[in-house]
Scaffold this active site. Structure first.
Site, PDB file in Angstrom:
ATOM      1  N   ASP A  71       1.005  -1.135   0.143  1.00 19.02           N
ATOM      2  CA  ASP A  71       0.319  -0.206  -0.189  1.00 19.02           C
ATOM      3  C   ASP A  71       1.607   1.370  -0.094  1.00 19.02           C
ATOM      4  O   ASP A  71       1.937   1.217   0.300  1.00 19.02           O
ATOM      5  CB  ASP A  71      -0.654   0.319   0.999  1.00 19.02           C
ATOM      6  N   ARG A  72      -0.012   2.392  -1.000  1.00 19.66           N
ATOM      7  CA  ARG A  72       0.952   3.615  -0.626  1.00 19.66           C
ATOM      8  C   ARG A  72       1.743   4.583   0.884  1.00 19.66           C
ATOM      9  O   ARG A  72       2.672   4.653   1.262  1.00 19.66           O
ATOM     10  CB  ARG A  72       0.125   4.755  -0.772  1.00 19.66           C
TER      11      ARG A  72
END
Length: 287
Positions: free
Chosen positions: A134-135
């Protein structure tokens, strides 16, 4: 593209056909081209697909441009990359928090994949995404450096032959020293960004949790997580469902923090061609 692999000492003798199809997962169409164009050699000599290969043999494959499609991506600035391991086939990076793994549209230019393309393309190579973070998540992430090894690494991931250990801080005190969360995960009905525990329609998801320590001053527990599966937001959803959202996770109602306190700290795998044990850590981590 040319690939040469020396078969490792513990390699079990088999035919070239079996090696390409069952071990290296070369697509059927590509195998056909390799055969008809005589683009396979063993120890420097042309080889037919019924020939046997054994430990120590050097198997060379030549791929023409039409065998694998060539992807394109905006070439980013590679100066901030942190490389944990690299050879001719794959590369492991330490991903910073706050950057996406790969672009979702051609207009996106500021992802880790773009930065890595800036490093590899001048060398005549290109990065391929094996798995994503995930970012907001930092830490160890694997990219393939050619399309040949990509499906092999993907299969290793599915078969849990790539070991990933995460660090996290969660809200509240986890009483157990260890626990396993086995809850199916599906899409949120009303928010496309989120995932939820969905016992009926969700996909199987298993997360193993080990407590590191509890900080009473912050009412936070430091934990390690190991995944048996790789569902989107798996750790975040599982821990939130137990009442212990990850600190800094605004999407799943975690305690406020400067970042999501989730870090892919450690990664192990046996190199699929050399059987070399690769162990990397994205240190110093969260503690």
């Amino acid at each position: 593209m040319d690939i040469t692999i020396q078969l490792p000492d513990d390699f079990q003798e088999t035919t070239i056909q079996e090696l390409l199809e069952k071990e290296w997962l070369v697509p059927r169409k590509v195998r056909h081209f390799l055969r008809t164009r005589k683009n396979v050699t063993v120890n420097g000599q042309p080889a037919q697909f019924h020939f046997s290969v054994k430990a120590g043999d050097n198997v060379s494959l030549h791929f023409d441009s039409e065998d694998y499609s060539v992807p394109t991506a905006y070439i980013g600035d590679p100066s901030s990359l942190t490389i944990l391991f690299e050879d001719e086939q794959l590369i492991v990076l330490d991903k910073p928090a706050g950057i996406k793994t790969h672009p979702n549209t051609p207009e996106e230019h500021d992802t880790l994949l773009n930065q890595l393309a800036g490093y590899l393309v001048p060398k005549g190579q290109f990065p391929y995404v094996v798995h994503r973070l995930d970012r907001e998540t930092s830490g160890c992430i694997v990219f393939a450096k050619n399309p040949f090894i990509l499906p092999i690494l993907g299969r290793m991931l599915e078969q849990k032959k790539i070991y990933r250990r995460y660090q996290a801080f969660v809200s509240g005190k986890i009483k157990q020293q260890s626990l396993t969360i086995n809850k199916r995960i599906g899409r949120h009905r009303h928010d496309r960004r989120k995932r939820v525990v969905d016992p009926k329609k969700g996909d199987l998801a298993v997360t193993h949790v080990e407590k590191a320590f509890y900080d009473p001053s912050k009412n936070q527990t430091a934990i390690f997580c190991i995944l048996d599966t790789g569902r989107t937001h798996q750790i975040r959803v599982h821990l939130s469902s137990e009442g212990h959202s990850i600190v800094g996770d605004s999407l799943y109602e975690g305690m406020a923090a400067k970042r999501l306190m989730l870090h892919a700290y450690e990664l192990h795998l046996l190199h699929p061609f050399t059987n070399e044990k690769i162990t990397v850590q994205a240190a110093p981590g969260l503690w």
